[in-house]
Design an enzyme around this catalytic site. Sequence first.
Site, PDB file in Angstrom:
ATOM      1  N   ASN A 153       2.032  19.020  14.622  1.00 38.76           N
ATOM      2  CA  ASN A 153       3.429  19.976  14.312  1.00 38.76           C
ATOM      3  C   ASN A 153       3.234  20.624  13.460  1.00 38.76           C
ATOM      4  OD1 ASN A 153       4.295  17.746  15.207  1.00 38.76           O
ATOM      5  ND2 ASN A 153       3.517  16.292  14.324  1.00 38.76           N
ATOM      6  N   GLN A 171       6.075  17.894  10.696  1.00 35.29           N
ATOM      7  CA  GLN A 171       4.837  18.252   9.919  1.00 35.29           C
ATOM      8  C   GLN A 171       5.361  17.219   8.475  1.00 35.29           C
ATOM      9  OE1 GLN A 171       2.694  21.907   9.446  1.00 35.29           O
ATOM     10  NE2 GLN A 171       0.859  20.853   8.239  1.00 35.29           N
ATOM     11  N   HIS A 218      -3.616  16.946  15.965  1.00 36.59           N
ATOM     12  CA  HIS A 218      -3.448  15.328  16.571  1.00 36.59           C
ATOM     13  C   HIS A 218      -4.516  14.992  18.023  1.00 36.59           C
ATOM     14  CE1 HIS A 218      -0.061  13.583  14.204  1.00 36.59           C
ATOM     15  NE2 HIS A 218      -0.081  15.175  13.686  1.00 36.59           N
ATOM     16  N   HIS A 228      -3.389  20.326  10.825  1.00 36.47           N
ATOM     17  CA  HIS A 228      -4.224  18.620  11.949  1.00 36.47           C
ATOM     18  C   HIS A 228      -4.178  18.968  13.491  1.00 36.47           C
ATOM     19  CE1 HIS A 228      -0.767  16.926   9.289  1.00 36.47           C
ATOM     20  NE2 HIS A 228      -0.098  16.315  10.758  1.00 36.47           N
TER      21      HIS A 228
END
Length: 145
Positions: free
Chosen positions: A87, A94, A102, A100
Site C-alpha cells: 500500500n 497505507q 505484505h 513494507h
Amino acid sequence: MSPDCVFCKIVKGEIPSHKVHEDAATFAFLDIHPLARGHTLVVPKRHAARLQDVDPKSLGPLFAAVHALTPRVCKAVKAPAATIAINDGRESGQEVPHLHVHIVPRTAGDGAGPIHALFPKRPTVKPDEFAPLAEQVRQAIPPAP
Ligand code: AMP
C-alpha cells in the site's frame, strides 16, 4: 530511523514482534492483525515512508527477502499461493508510513479474490484512449530523488 515510527521501533527491538527473518538491510515479522495465518510484513531497516523515498539500490535486498520468504511462509501455513502487496500512500490504504511489503498466504475459498476486487468503480477506458495514456505516462516528469 524515524523516532516515532512503529516499524523502526520494531526493527530496533523497542516494540516486540514475532520476527521471522532479519538480514543487514531487511526485517520481517508477523502482522499483528493478520489477513490470513502467516501474514508477514517485510520492511527495509532504513526508514522510508514510501517506495519512491528509497534508493532503488536498496530494493534489491528488500525484494530478495520477499522472494526468499514467500515460499517459506506459504509452506509453513500450507498455502499454495500468496498475495504480495504494497500500500503506497495514504489514499491506497497505507496506515504505517514505513515502506513494507505484505506477504499474505492465499488458499482456494479464502473469499478474498484478486486485487481487482478492490475496485468496484472501475473506469471505462476506450480503446483509443490507451495510446495517449501511455504517452502521458512516458512523458511524466520523474519524481525528484
Ligand atoms: P498498511 O495498511 O499497508 O500500512 O499495513 C500496516 C500493517 O501493519 C497492518 O496490516 C497492521 O496490522 C500492521 N501492524 C501495525 N502495527 C503492527 C505491529 N506493532 N506489529 C505487527 N504488525 C503491525
